[in-house]
Design a protein around this motif. Structure first.
Motif, PDB file in Angstrom:
ATOM      1  N   GLU A   1      47.084 -26.770 -10.822  1.00 16.04           N
ATOM      2  CA  GLU A   1      48.164 -27.460 -11.214  1.00 16.04           C
ATOM      3  C   GLU A   1      49.332 -26.718 -10.638  1.00 16.04           C
ATOM      4  OE1 GLU A   1      48.823 -29.371 -14.877  1.00 16.04           O
ATOM      5  OE2 GLU A   1      46.635 -28.930 -15.473  1.00 16.04           O
ATOM      6  N   PRO A   2      49.359 -26.543  -9.153  1.00 16.08           N
ATOM      7  CA  PRO A   2      50.616 -26.015  -8.532  1.00 16.08           C
ATOM      8  C   PRO A   2      51.788 -26.565  -8.645  1.00 16.08           C
ATOM      9  CG  PRO A   2      48.938 -26.878  -7.088  1.00 16.08           C
ATOM     10  CD  PRO A   2      48.431 -27.406  -8.494  1.00 16.08           C
ATOM     11  N   LEU A   3      51.852 -28.017  -8.870  1.00 21.98           N
ATOM     12  CA  LEU A   3      53.048 -28.708  -8.964  1.00 21.98           C
ATOM     13  C   LEU A   3      53.787 -28.994 -10.247  1.00 21.98           C
ATOM     14  CD1 LEU A   3      52.130 -30.756  -6.074  1.00 21.98           C
ATOM     15  CD2 LEU A   3      53.130 -28.693  -5.918  1.00 21.98           C
ATOM     16  N   GLY A   4      52.926 -28.349 -11.270  1.00 19.23           N
ATOM     17  CA  GLY A   4      53.285 -28.997 -12.611  1.00 19.23           C
ATOM     18  C   GLY A   4      54.737 -28.365 -12.969  1.00 19.23           C
ATOM     19  N   ALA A   5      55.114 -27.493 -12.441  1.00 19.20           N
ATOM     20  CA  ALA A   5      56.503 -26.956 -12.786  1.00 19.20           C
ATOM     21  C   ALA A   5      57.566 -27.595 -12.163  1.00 19.20           C
ATOM     22  CB  ALA A   5      56.569 -25.455 -13.081  1.00 19.20           C
ATOM     23  N   LEU A   6      57.373 -28.464 -11.005  1.00 21.48           N
ATOM     24  CA  LEU A   6      58.511 -28.801 -10.392  1.00 21.48           C
ATOM     25  C   LEU A   6      58.866 -30.151 -10.781  1.00 21.48           C
ATOM     26  CD1 LEU A   6      56.962 -28.046  -6.634  1.00 21.48           C
ATOM     27  CD2 LEU A   6      58.534 -26.754  -7.972  1.00 21.48           C
ATOM     28  N   ASP A   7      60.339 -30.443 -10.267  1.00 26.60           N
ATOM     29  CA  ASP A   7      60.755 -31.881 -10.550  1.00 26.60           C
ATOM     30  C   ASP A   7      60.069 -32.999  -9.890  1.00 26.60           C
ATOM     31  OD1 ASP A   7      62.469 -32.504  -8.281  1.00 26.60           O
ATOM     32  OD2 ASP A   7      63.291 -30.784  -9.129  1.00 26.60           O
ATOM     33  N   ARG A   8      60.117 -33.996 -10.071  1.00 21.62           N
ATOM     34  CA  ARG A   8      59.294 -35.282  -9.416  1.00 21.62           C
ATOM     35  C   ARG A   8      59.523 -35.286  -7.819  1.00 21.62           C
ATOM     36  NH1 ARG A   8      56.640 -39.677 -10.091  1.00 21.62           N
ATOM     37  NH2 ARG A   8      57.534 -41.509  -8.578  1.00 21.62           N
ATOM     38  N   ARG A   9      60.804 -35.243  -7.539  1.00 21.25           N
ATOM     39  CA  ARG A   9      61.301 -35.247  -6.252  1.00 21.25           C
ATOM     40  C   ARG A   9      60.539 -34.092  -5.280  1.00 21.25           C
ATOM     41  NH1 ARG A   9      65.158 -34.952  -2.366  1.00 21.25           N
ATOM     42  NH2 ARG A   9      65.914 -32.962  -3.434  1.00 21.25           N
ATOM     43  N   LEU A  10      60.665 -33.102  -5.815  1.00 22.57           N
ATOM     44  CA  LEU A  10      60.306 -31.731  -5.134  1.00 22.57           C
ATOM     45  C   LEU A  10      58.602 -31.882  -5.058  1.00 22.57           C
ATOM     46  CD1 LEU A  10      61.715 -29.533  -3.875  1.00 22.57           C
ATOM     47  CD2 LEU A  10      61.416 -28.213  -5.981  1.00 22.57           C
ATOM     48  N   ARG A  11      58.053 -32.677  -6.271  1.00 19.23           N
ATOM     49  CA  ARG A  11      56.624 -32.556  -6.163  1.00 19.23           C
ATOM     50  C   ARG A  11      55.862 -33.583  -5.374  1.00 19.23           C
ATOM     51  NH1 ARG A  11      56.207 -33.620 -11.920  1.00 19.23           N
ATOM     52  NH2 ARG A  11      55.435 -35.931 -11.612  1.00 19.23           N
ATOM     53  N   LEU A  12      56.718 -34.597  -5.177  1.00 22.53           N
ATOM     54  CA  LEU A  12      56.122 -35.591  -3.877  1.00 22.53           C
ATOM     55  C   LEU A  12      56.280 -34.943  -2.646  1.00 22.53           C
ATOM     56  CD1 LEU A  12      57.943 -38.837  -5.225  1.00 22.53           C
ATOM     57  CD2 LEU A  12      55.670 -37.997  -5.562  1.00 22.53           C
ATOM     58  N   GLN A  13      57.369 -34.124  -2.388  1.00 24.19           N
ATOM     59  CA  GLN A  13      57.496 -33.560  -1.062  1.00 24.19           C
ATOM     60  C   GLN A  13      56.412 -32.605  -0.883  1.00 24.19           C
ATOM     61  OE1 GLN A  13      61.594 -31.808  -1.122  1.00 24.19           O
ATOM     62  NE2 GLN A  13      61.084 -30.678   1.035  1.00 24.19           N
ATOM     63  N   MET A  14      56.297 -31.714  -1.845  1.00 25.14           N
ATOM     64  CA  MET A  14      55.067 -30.532  -1.848  1.00 25.14           C
ATOM     65  C   MET A  14      53.569 -31.121  -1.988  1.00 25.14           C
ATOM     66  SD  MET A  14      56.532 -27.827  -1.544  1.00 25.14           S
ATOM     67  CE  MET A  14      54.805 -26.871  -1.534  1.00 25.14           C
TER      68      MET A  14
ATOM     69  N   TYR B   1      63.464 -11.408  -3.113  1.00 23.44           N
ATOM     70  CA  TYR B   1      62.330 -11.066  -4.146  1.00 23.44           C
ATOM     71  C   TYR B   1      62.015 -12.347  -4.762  1.00 23.44           C
ATOM     72  CZ  TYR B   1      62.445  -6.168  -3.986  1.00 23.44           C
ATOM     73  OH  TYR B   1      62.266  -4.840  -3.111  1.00 23.44           O
ATOM     74  N   PRO B   2      60.848 -12.632  -5.397  1.00 22.48           N
ATOM     75  CA  PRO B   2      60.603 -13.969  -5.767  1.00 22.48           C
ATOM     76  C   PRO B   2      61.415 -14.619  -6.833  1.00 22.48           C
ATOM     77  CG  PRO B   2      58.340 -12.753  -6.047  1.00 22.48           C
ATOM     78  CD  PRO B   2      59.639 -11.633  -5.502  1.00 22.48           C
ATOM     79  N   HIS B   3      62.217 -13.727  -7.601  1.00 23.99           N
ATOM     80  CA  HIS B   3      63.058 -14.255  -8.693  1.00 23.99           C
ATOM     81  C   HIS B   3      64.428 -14.789  -7.902  1.00 23.99           C
ATOM     82  CE1 HIS B   3      65.095 -10.469  -8.226  1.00 23.99           C
ATOM     83  NE2 HIS B   3      66.254 -11.036  -8.783  1.00 23.99           N
ATOM     84  N   GLN B   4      64.797 -14.522  -6.602  1.00 24.92           N
ATOM     85  CA  GLN B   4      65.717 -15.008  -5.803  1.00 24.92           C
ATOM     86  C   GLN B   4      65.513 -16.416  -5.181  1.00 24.92           C
ATOM     87  OE1 GLN B   4      65.719 -11.440  -3.462  1.00 24.92           O
ATOM     88  NE2 GLN B   4      67.892 -10.770  -4.413  1.00 24.92           N
ATOM     89  N   LEU B   5      64.260 -16.851  -5.556  1.00 28.88           N
ATOM     90  CA  LEU B   5      64.005 -18.167  -5.128  1.00 28.88           C
ATOM     91  C   LEU B   5      63.777 -19.389  -5.855  1.00 28.88           C
ATOM     92  CD1 LEU B   5      60.969 -16.997  -2.867  1.00 28.88           C
ATOM     93  CD2 LEU B   5      63.278 -17.043  -2.150  1.00 28.88           C
ATOM     94  N   SER B   6      64.066 -20.391  -5.602  1.00 28.86           N
ATOM     95  CA  SER B   6      63.933 -21.758  -6.519  1.00 28.86           C
ATOM     96  C   SER B   6      62.435 -21.894  -6.674  1.00 28.86           C
ATOM     97  CB  SER B   6      64.562 -23.006  -5.692  1.00 28.86           C
ATOM     98  OG  SER B   6      63.572 -23.435  -4.708  1.00 28.86           O
ATOM     99  N   GLY B   7      62.333 -22.644  -7.647  1.00 26.25           N
ATOM    100  CA  GLY B   7      60.830 -23.095  -8.175  1.00 26.25           C
ATOM    101  C   GLY B   7      59.951 -23.470  -6.825  1.00 26.25           C
ATOM    102  N   GLY B   8      60.489 -24.384  -6.133  1.00 27.39           N
ATOM    103  CA  GLY B   8      59.868 -25.082  -5.083  1.00 27.39           C
ATOM    104  C   GLY B   8      59.727 -23.876  -3.890  1.00 27.39           C
TER     105      GLY B   8
END
Lengths: 372, 303
Positions: free
Chosen positions: A175-188, A146-153
Motif C-alpha cells: 500500500e505505498p500510496l495509501g497516505a497520499l492525497d488523491r491527486r498525488l496518488r494518481l501521479q505516483m 533528511y526524510p522529515h524535510q520532505l513532503s509525503g510524496g
C-alpha cells in the motif's frame, strides 16, 4: 511537486524481472488462519496486485515473500529457486513500505544507498548510484536532506528509489500510496508504472484500492479469507468476475437470485419470479440450479415499458445520487430487490423520475451468471 | 539545594522522555498571564536563593566582598580530589546503568505488551519509593550483620563478615541501583517509539539482524541514551544520602563536603563556593545535553 525528469533512463545494468511462484503457502497464527493455501505463478516482468479487504491475508502473503514472516507450510520460489528458508536480508527483494519506513537519522542519499552500503560497495560508487536513482524518481538535488524535510510524496519517491537502487528483479509494495492525497496518488501510480515498464521489474503490489488495482496491474489476485478468490487481468476481473465476492469487491454490482430453466449456446434462461431473464453464461448450467445474475450499474438501462430490451423488469424509483458526470439511481423491483443504475450525464433524454411505467433492463451480454 | 537532588528529580526533565524542558518557553508567542503566580513563586523561592548562593560565595560572614573561598578551593588539592572522585563516581555509575539499562529496555521492547507492562511495574515500583528507604535497605543487606554477610557465613563461604559498607563498591552499586530506572525509562521510551518497519526495511535492504541493530536501531536510540546518561550523571554527582550512609571517609563526594561545611565547619561561604561549582558542572552539562536533545527533535521522524 516537481515533475520527474522526462529524460530519466533506466540506470546502469539491465534489470530483468524475476518469476515468482507460491505453492500451498499458509500461515496460521495459533487458532486463526491468516493465509490458507496460496498457489500462484507470476511470469517475469508482470505487475501483480494483491487486492482484498483488510484481514484477507494480502499483507501477510507479502511479508512471507519478503521473508519477514515464516510460512507455516508451502514454498516460495523466485526464478525457480526455493527461498522459503532464506533469511530476509539474503533475498535481494526490493520493498516499499506502507509508511515508507525511511531511516530518519540518515540523509536521503544514505537512505537510498543503504542497500549498497550493506553490500560493501564503496562510498563514492554508492553516492553515484543513489544519485542516478534519485534522478529516476525526479528527486535529484535532494541528496543531503533528511526524510522529515520532505513532503509525503517526496518521501514516497525516496522509498521507491531505495527499493530499486540495488537492481532487485522483484519489488514488493505494501500500500505505498495509501497516505497520499488523491491527486498525488494518481501521479505516483503513473510514475510507478513508468518505472516498472522502464526497468522490466516484476512487481507484487498490495492495495485495498480497487481503482488503483485496475489501473496499474497486469494481473489482479483478489484475496478473501486467506485464499485467492480470483486471479485474472484487470479487464476480466471487472467484466467477468468468477464469483460473487470478486464481483462485489471490485466496482459496484447488482445481484439477482434465480433458477436456471434452460441453457443453450452460452445463454441461460433464468426464472426470477414471474420473469424469465436471458443472461450470458459461458459455462453450461444444470436445469433447476440456483444461480446469481450479476449486472454492473452502468450496464443497466432505465426506460419506459415500450422500449425493446431482452430483459426488462418493472420497477419504481427510490432515490437518486447526483455525481456530476453521472447519476446513480436506486430502483425497487416488484419482489422488493433493490438495484443500482448508473446513468451517464449526457444532458439528453428524459430523466428517470419523469418516465411513466419505469422499467430497468439489460441485454443478455451485459449480465453474467455467477454460481459461487 | 543540590544536596537534596536525590529526593527531588530535576524539574523539567521528565524521566519518561528525552524532551527538553517545557519551561524554555521558546515556542510561546505571548506570555500567558495565568502563569504569573507560578513565575512569582519561582522567582521568590528558586531564583532569589540561587542568586543568593552566588552572592554568598563571594562574601564573608560579615557581608564584605572577598574571593578567599574561591582561592582556597583552587589552592587546596583535597577539594580537587573530591571533585574528581565525585565525577568518577558519576561516570562509573553512568556506565553501569547504561549497560544494564540498555539491555533491560531492549528486552522490554522485544517482549509482548502484557509482559512488558508487568515488568515495567517492577522497574517503576522502586522508582516511586523513597530513596532513603531504599538506601537503608542496602544497609540492611550489606551491613556487618547484614543479610549478605549472614548468608555467606551461614553457608561457610567466609569466616568473618566482609566490610561492604564504606567501600566504593557499596556506593557504586547502591547508586547504580537507585538510578537505573531513570536510565531504563529514558531509553525504553525512545526505543518504544521506533517504527518496527525500519528494522524490517533494513533487513530487506540486505542488513543482517546485527547490522540492522548497529546501523538503524542503535543510532535511533541515541537520544534516549543521551537523556538517560545525562540524568543519571547529574543525579549521581548530586546524591547525598547514598555516599553518606554507605560510604566511608574514602567516599567523600562534593555534596558531602558541602554538608560538612554547613553543619560542622559553619563556613557558609565555602559551602556556597562548592555549591556553585556543582551548579556550574550540572549547568554546563544541561547546555550540552540540550544540543543533543534538539538533535532528537531533528530526527522527529523516528516516532
Amino acid at each position: 511537486m516537481a515533475p520527474h525528469a522526462t529524460a530519466a533512463r533506466a540506470p546502469a545494468g539491465e534489470v530483468q524481472g524475476a518469476s515468482l511462484s507460491l505453492h500451498g503457502l499458509c500461515k496460521d497464527y495459533g487458532t486463526a488462519n491468516a493465509v490458507r493455501g496460496i498457489d500462484l505463478d507470476l511470469a517475469p516482468g508482470r505487475f501483480l496486485t494483491l487486492l482484498g479487504p483488510s484481514g484477507s491475508g494480502k499483507t501477510t502473503t507479502l511479508m512471507m515473500i519478503a521473508g519477514f514472516i515464516d510460512p507455516s507450510a508451502g514454498e516460495i520460489r523466485i526464478n525457480g529457486r526455493d527461498v522459503t528458508e532464506l533469511p530476509a536480508h539474503k533475498r535481494d527483494i526490493g520493498m516499499v513500505f506502507q509508511n515508507y519506513a525511511l531511516f530518519p537519522h540518515l540523509t536521503v542519499q544514505d537512505n537510498v544507498g543503504f542497500a549498497l552500503t550493506m553490500r560493501g560497495i564503496n562510498k563514492r560508487q554508492m553516492q553515484a548510484q543513489a544519485q542516478e536513482f534519485l534522478t529516476l524518481v525526479g528527486l535529484a538535488g535532494f541528496e543531503k536532506r533528511y526524510p522529515h524535510q520532505l513532503s509525503g510524496g517526496q518521501q514516497q519517491r525516496v522509498a521507491l528509489a531505495r527499493a530499486l537502487v540495488f537492481s532487485p528483479s522483484l519489488v514488493l509494495m505494501d500500500e505505498p500510496l495509501g497516505a497520499l492525497d488523491r491527486r498525488l496518488r494518481l501521479q505516483m501510480q503513473e510514475e510507478i508504472k513508468r518505472i516498472h515498464d522502464e526497468l522490466g521489474l516484476t512487481v507484487v503490489y498490495v492495495t485495498h484500492d480497487q481503482e488503483e488495482a485496475l489501473t496499474m496491474s497486469d494481473d489482479i489476485a483478489v484475496m478473501e479469507d486467506g485464499v485467492i478468490a480470483s486471479f485474472a487481468s484487470p479487464r476480466d476481473t471487472y467484466e467477468a468476475p468468477g464469483n460473487r465476492f470478486t464481483a462485489k469487491f471490485i466496482g459496484e454490482s447488482n445481484f439477482l437470485i434465480g433458477f436456471c430453466e434452460d441453457w443453450q449456446a452460452g445463454v441461460a434462461s433464468v426464472r426470477l419470479g414471474e420473469q424469465l431473464l436471458r443472461v450470458a453464461a459461458p459455462q453450461p448450467l444444470a436445469r433447476g440450479q440456483e444461480v446469481t445474475v450479476f449486472v454492473r450499474p452502468e450496464r443497466l438501462r432505465l426506460t419506459d415499458s415500450t422500449a425493446e430490451m431482452a430483459n426488462a423488469l418493472p420497477c419504481e424509483l427510490i432515490s437518486e445520487i447526483y455525481l456530476g458526470e453521472s447519476c446513480i439511481y436506486t430502483v425497487r423491483l416488484s419482489d422488493g430487490t433493490h438495484l443500482k443504475v448508473r446513468r451517464p450525464n449526457r444532458g439528453v433524454g428524459v430523466t428517470p423520475d419523469l418516465i411513466p411505467d419505469l422499467v430497468v433492463g439489460f441485454e443478455p451480454e451485459n449480465g453474467r451468471i455467477l454460481t459461487s | 539545594m543540590s544536596t537534596q537532588s536525590d529526593i527531588e528529580p530535576l524539574a523539567g526533565v521528565t524521566p519518561a522522555g528525552a524532551r527538553p524542558s517545557r519551561r524554555k518557553g521558546r515556542d510561546n508567542r505571548r506570555f500567558p498571564l495565568f502563569l504569573l503566580p507560578v513565575l512569582a513563586f519561582y522567582l521568590l523561592f528558586f531564583g532569589y536563593p540561587l542568586l543568593r548562593i552566588f552572592w554568598q560565595s563571594v562574601t564573608d560572614m560579615g557581608g564584605t566582598f572577598t574571593l578567599d573561598a574561591w582561592v582556597m578551593l583552587l589552592e587546596e588539592p583535597a577539594y580537587w580530589k573530591v571533585l574528581g572522585y565525585t565525577g568518577l563516581l558519576g561516570v562509573i555509575t553512568l556506565t553501569i546503568t547504561l549497560i544494564a539499562g540498555y539491555t533491560v529496555a531492549y528486552w522490554l521492547v522485544k517482549l509482548n505488551k502484557t509482559w512488558a507492562v508487568i515488568l515495567m511495574a517492577f522497574v517503576l515500583i522502586p522508582f516511586w519509593s523513597s530513596g532513603l528507604v531504599r538506601t537503608y535497605a542496602w544497609l540492611v543487606i550489606l551491613g556487618r550483620q547484614g543479610v549478605l554477610n549472614t548468608f555467606l557465613t551461614d553457608f561457610g563461604l567466609i569466616d568473618t563478615p566482609i566490610a561492604f559498607i564504606g567501600t566504593n563498591t557499596a556506593v557504586v552499586f547502591a547508586l547504580a541501583y537507585y538510578l537505573l530506572p531513570y536510565m531504563i525509562l529514558s531509553i525504553y521510551s525512545v526505543m518504544n517509539g521506533i517504527d518496527r518497519n525500519l528494522l524490517l526495511a533494513a533487513r530487506n535492504l540486505g542488513a543482517s539482524p546485527f547490522r540492522a541493530f548497529r546501523h538503524v536501531f542503535f543510532p535511533l536510540t541515541r537520544p534516549g541514551i543521551l537523556a538517560g546518561s545525562y540524568m543519571v550523571f547529574m543525579l549521581g554527582i548530586g546524591m547525598y544520602i547514598t555516599p553518606a550512609m554507605l560510604g566511608g571517609p574514602g567516599q567523600t563526594t562534593l555534596p558531602l563536603v558541602i554538608a560538612i561545611q554547613i553543619n560542622e565547619a559553619m563556613d557558609w561561604t565555602f559551602a556556597a563556593v562548592l555549591s556553585v561549582v556543582l551548579l556550574l558542572v550540572t549547568g554546563l552539562m544541561q547546555l550540552g545535553a540540550n544540543r543533543f536533545l534538539d538533535f532528537e527533535r531533528l530526527w522527529g521522524g523516528a516516532r
